[in-house]
Design a protein around this motif. Structure first.
Motif, PDB file in Angstrom:
ATOM      1  N   GLY A   1      -4.071   8.593  12.201  1.00 28.49           N
ATOM      2  CA  GLY A   1      -3.175   7.644  12.849  1.00 28.49           C
ATOM      3  C   GLY A   1      -2.637   6.545  11.953  1.00 28.49           C
ATOM      4  O   GLY A   1      -1.839   5.723  12.389  1.00 28.49           O
ATOM      5  N   HIS A   2      -3.044   6.519  10.688  1.00 27.90           N
ATOM      6  CA  HIS A   2      -2.587   5.500   9.736  1.00 27.90           C
ATOM      7  C   HIS A   2      -1.606   6.109   8.744  1.00 27.90           C
ATOM      8  O   HIS A   2      -1.866   7.177   8.186  1.00 27.90           O
ATOM      9  N   ASP A   3      -0.493   5.417   8.506  1.00 28.78           N
ATOM     10  CA  ASP A   3       0.520   5.899   7.563  1.00 28.78           C
ATOM     11  C   ASP A   3      -0.025   5.988   6.146  1.00 28.78           C
ATOM     12  O   ASP A   3      -0.730   5.081   5.684  1.00 28.78           O
ATOM     13  N   LEU A   4       0.304   7.078   5.473  1.00 24.54           N
ATOM     14  CA  LEU A   4      -0.014   7.238   4.052  1.00 24.54           C
ATOM     15  C   LEU A   4       1.232   6.897   3.245  1.00 24.54           C
ATOM     16  O   LEU A   4       2.342   7.266   3.637  1.00 24.54           O
ATOM     17  N   PRO A   5       1.077   6.243   2.094  1.00 21.21           N
ATOM     18  CA  PRO A   5       2.242   5.939   1.264  1.00 21.21           C
ATOM     19  C   PRO A   5       2.633   7.124   0.385  1.00 21.21           C
ATOM     20  O   PRO A   5       1.787   7.916  -0.024  1.00 21.21           O
ATOM     21  N   ARG A   6       3.933   7.212   0.110  1.00 19.31           N
ATOM     22  CA  ARG A   6       4.415   8.187  -0.879  1.00 19.31           C
ATOM     23  C   ARG A   6       4.155   7.585  -2.249  1.00 19.31           C
ATOM     24  O   ARG A   6       4.479   6.414  -2.501  1.00 19.31           O
ATOM     25  N   VAL A   7       3.548   8.373  -3.145  1.00 17.15           N
ATOM     26  CA  VAL A   7       3.182   7.894  -4.479  1.00 17.15           C
ATOM     27  C   VAL A   7       3.758   8.834  -5.536  1.00 17.15           C
ATOM     28  O   VAL A   7       4.120   9.969  -5.241  1.00 17.15           O
ATOM     29  N   ASP A   8       3.843   8.336  -6.766  1.00 18.26           N
ATOM     30  CA  ASP A   8       4.338   9.162  -7.873  1.00 18.26           C
ATOM     31  C   ASP A   8       3.262  10.099  -8.406  1.00 18.26           C
ATOM     32  O   ASP A   8       3.546  11.212  -8.819  1.00 18.26           O
ATOM     33  N   ILE A   9       2.024   9.621  -8.425  1.00 16.45           N
ATOM     34  CA  ILE A   9       0.884  10.402  -8.905  1.00 16.45           C
ATOM     35  C   ILE A   9      -0.116  10.491  -7.762  1.00 16.45           C
ATOM     36  O   ILE A   9      -0.505   9.463  -7.196  1.00 16.45           O
ATOM     37  N   LEU A  10      -0.523  11.719  -7.407  1.00 17.09           N
ATOM     38  CA  LEU A  10      -1.392  11.929  -6.262  1.00 17.09           C
ATOM     39  C   LEU A  10      -2.707  11.179  -6.414  1.00 17.09           C
ATOM     40  O   LEU A  10      -3.345  11.231  -7.466  1.00 17.09           O
ATOM     41  N   LYS A  11      -3.088  10.471  -5.347  1.00 20.62           N
ATOM     42  CA  LYS A  11      -4.356   9.748  -5.300  1.00 20.62           C
ATOM     43  C   LYS A  11      -4.836   9.748  -3.862  1.00 20.62           C
ATOM     44  O   LYS A  11      -4.041   9.988  -2.943  1.00 20.62           O
ATOM     45  N   PRO A  12      -6.121   9.486  -3.629  1.00 16.51           N
ATOM     46  CA  PRO A  12      -6.632   9.457  -2.254  1.00 16.51           C
ATOM     47  C   PRO A  12      -5.855   8.454  -1.405  1.00 16.51           C
ATOM     48  O   PRO A  12      -5.576   7.339  -1.830  1.00 16.51           O
ATOM     49  N   GLY A  13      -5.487   8.895  -0.227  1.00  9.41           N
ATOM     50  CA  GLY A  13      -4.741   8.028   0.674  1.00  9.41           C
ATOM     51  C   GLY A  13      -3.263   7.983   0.375  1.00  9.41           C
ATOM     52  O   GLY A  13      -2.599   6.988   0.639  1.00  9.41           O
ATOM     53  N   GLY A  14      -2.698   9.085  -0.178  1.00  9.95           N
ATOM     54  CA  GLY A  14      -1.275   9.120  -0.496  1.00  9.95           C
ATOM     55  C   GLY A  14      -0.748  10.539  -0.532  1.00  9.95           C
ATOM     56  O   GLY A  14      -1.493  11.499  -0.357  1.00  9.95           O
ATOM     57  N   TYR A  15       0.575  10.655  -0.765  1.00 11.41           N
ATOM     58  CA  TYR A  15       1.185  11.982  -0.875  1.00 11.41           C
ATOM     59  C   TYR A  15       2.331  11.956  -1.879  1.00 11.41           C
ATOM     60  O   TYR A  15       2.910  10.910  -2.139  1.00 11.41           O
ATOM     61  N   THR A  16       2.597  13.122  -2.450  1.00  7.70           N
ATOM     62  CA  THR A  16       3.705  13.285  -3.394  1.00  7.70           C
ATOM     63  C   THR A  16       4.694  14.305  -2.835  1.00  7.70           C
ATOM     64  O   THR A  16       4.324  15.161  -2.024  1.00  7.70           O
ATOM     65  N   VAL A  17       5.940  14.203  -3.279  1.00 14.52           N
ATOM     66  CA  VAL A  17       6.997  15.136  -2.877  1.00 14.52           C
ATOM     67  C   VAL A  17       7.680  15.635  -4.142  1.00 14.52           C
ATOM     68  O   VAL A  17       8.050  14.840  -5.001  1.00 14.52           O
ATOM     69  N   ARG A  18       7.822  16.963  -4.250  1.00 12.18           N
ATOM     70  CA  ARG A  18       8.489  17.574  -5.403  1.00 12.18           C
ATOM     71  C   ARG A  18       9.562  18.528  -4.898  1.00 12.18           C
ATOM     72  O   ARG A  18       9.288  19.400  -4.073  1.00 12.18           O
ATOM     73  N   LYS A  19      10.788  18.350  -5.371  1.00 12.00           N
ATOM     74  CA  LYS A  19      11.873  19.260  -4.993  1.00 12.00           C
ATOM     75  C   LYS A  19      11.627  20.627  -5.616  1.00 12.00           C
ATOM     76  O   LYS A  19      11.190  20.725  -6.764  1.00 12.00           O
ATOM     77  N   LEU A  20      11.938  21.672  -4.863  1.00 12.20           N
ATOM     78  CA  LEU A  20      11.772  23.036  -5.342  1.00 12.20           C
ATOM     79  C   LEU A  20      13.125  23.606  -5.754  1.00 12.20           C
ATOM     80  O   LEU A  20      14.142  23.330  -5.108  1.00 12.20           O
ATOM     81  N   PRO A  21      13.165  24.402  -6.825  1.00 13.47           N
ATOM     82  CA  PRO A  21      14.430  24.946  -7.329  1.00 13.47           C
ATOM     83  C   PRO A  21      15.197  25.771  -6.292  1.00 13.47           C
ATOM     84  O   PRO A  21      16.416  25.745  -6.249  1.00 13.47           O
ATOM     85  N   ALA A  22      14.485  26.495  -5.439  1.00 10.07           N
ATOM     86  CA  ALA A  22      15.135  27.368  -4.458  1.00 10.07           C
ATOM     87  C   ALA A  22      15.502  26.624  -3.171  1.00 10.07           C
ATOM     88  O   ALA A  22      16.076  27.201  -2.266  1.00 10.07           O
ATOM     89  N   GLY A  23      15.144  25.343  -3.090  1.00 16.08           N
ATOM     90  CA  GLY A  23      15.417  24.547  -1.898  1.00 16.08           C
ATOM     91  C   GLY A  23      14.137  24.114  -1.214  1.00 16.08           C
ATOM     92  O   GLY A  23      13.106  24.751  -1.346  1.00 16.08           O
ATOM     93  N   GLY A  24      14.232  23.020  -0.504  1.00 21.05           N
ATOM     94  CA  GLY A  24      13.058  22.475   0.163  1.00 21.05           C
ATOM     95  C   GLY A  24      12.218  21.645  -0.788  1.00 21.05           C
ATOM     96  O   GLY A  24      12.620  21.355  -1.926  1.00 21.05           O
ATOM     97  N   VAL A  25      11.033  21.259  -0.318  1.00 24.13           N
ATOM     98  CA  VAL A  25      10.126  20.426  -1.110  1.00 24.13           C
ATOM     99  C   VAL A  25       8.699  20.925  -0.977  1.00 24.13           C
ATOM    100  O   VAL A  25       8.335  21.554   0.012  1.00 24.13           O
ATOM    101  N   ALA A  26       7.906  20.638  -1.989  1.00 21.77           N
ATOM    102  CA  ALA A  26       6.462  20.847  -1.946  1.00 21.77           C
ATOM    103  C   ALA A  26       5.828  19.474  -1.783  1.00 21.77           C
ATOM    104  O   ALA A  26       6.163  18.539  -2.513  1.00 21.77           O
ATOM    105  N   VAL A  27       4.950  19.344  -0.814  1.00 20.74           N
ATOM    106  CA  VAL A  27       4.291  18.075  -0.522  1.00 20.74           C
ATOM    107  C   VAL A  27       2.792  18.250  -0.732  1.00 20.74           C
ATOM    108  O   VAL A  27       2.198  19.190  -0.209  1.00 20.74           O
ATOM    109  N   GLN A  28       2.196  17.362  -1.526  1.00 21.78           N
ATOM    110  CA  GLN A  28       0.744  17.334  -1.696  1.00 21.78           C
ATOM    111  C   GLN A  28       0.239  16.090  -0.994  1.00 21.78           C
ATOM    112  O   GLN A  28       0.762  14.994  -1.210  1.00 21.78           O
ATOM    113  N   VAL A  29      -0.773  16.265  -0.161  1.00 24.14           N
ATOM    114  CA  VAL A  29      -1.355  15.165   0.606  1.00 24.14           C
ATOM    115  C   VAL A  29      -2.825  15.067   0.230  1.00 24.14           C
ATOM    116  O   VAL A  29      -3.527  16.077   0.187  1.00 24.14           O
TER     117      VAL A  29
END
Length: 93
Positions: A53-81
């Motif tokens: 129920g608590h918002d996680l921040p978007r971060v540049d480098i993955l760390k506990p309590g955050g997520y990263t977003v990477r654009k994919l060449p074929a379209g869409g994104v890969a998200v690591q949480v």
């Protein structure tokens, strides 16, 4: 990149995923372990990711309590949480 284009999928988790619910604007899931890392393929970057129920921040480098977003060449994104002390997760866009 392993999910079909145009679809949103939870691809991998470092914990057992006990429940997953796919909806039009979100994916909600529950992990066995409160500290875990997941990878999702989405059509677009998420607007919000919550852990217990608590918002996680978007971060540049993955760390506990955050997520990263990477654009994919074929379209869409890969998200690591990476969440800590929460089993109930929700990814919304």
């Amino acid at each position: 990149e392993f999910a079909p284009l145009g679809q949103n999928h939870l691809l991998r988790s470092s914990s057992v995923v006990q429940k997953v619910k796919y909806e039009n604007k979100s994916i909600a899931y529950e992990t066995f372990d409160p500290d875990a890392t997941e990878v999702l393929r989405l059509n677009s970057a998420p607007a919000h990711i919550t852990a217990g129920g608590h918002d996680l921040p978007r971060v540049d480098i993955l760390k506990p309590g955050g997520y990263t977003v990477r654009k994919l060449p074929a379209g869409g994104v890969a998200v690591q949480v990476q969440h800590k002390a929460a089993r109930d997760m929700k990814v919304s866009w």
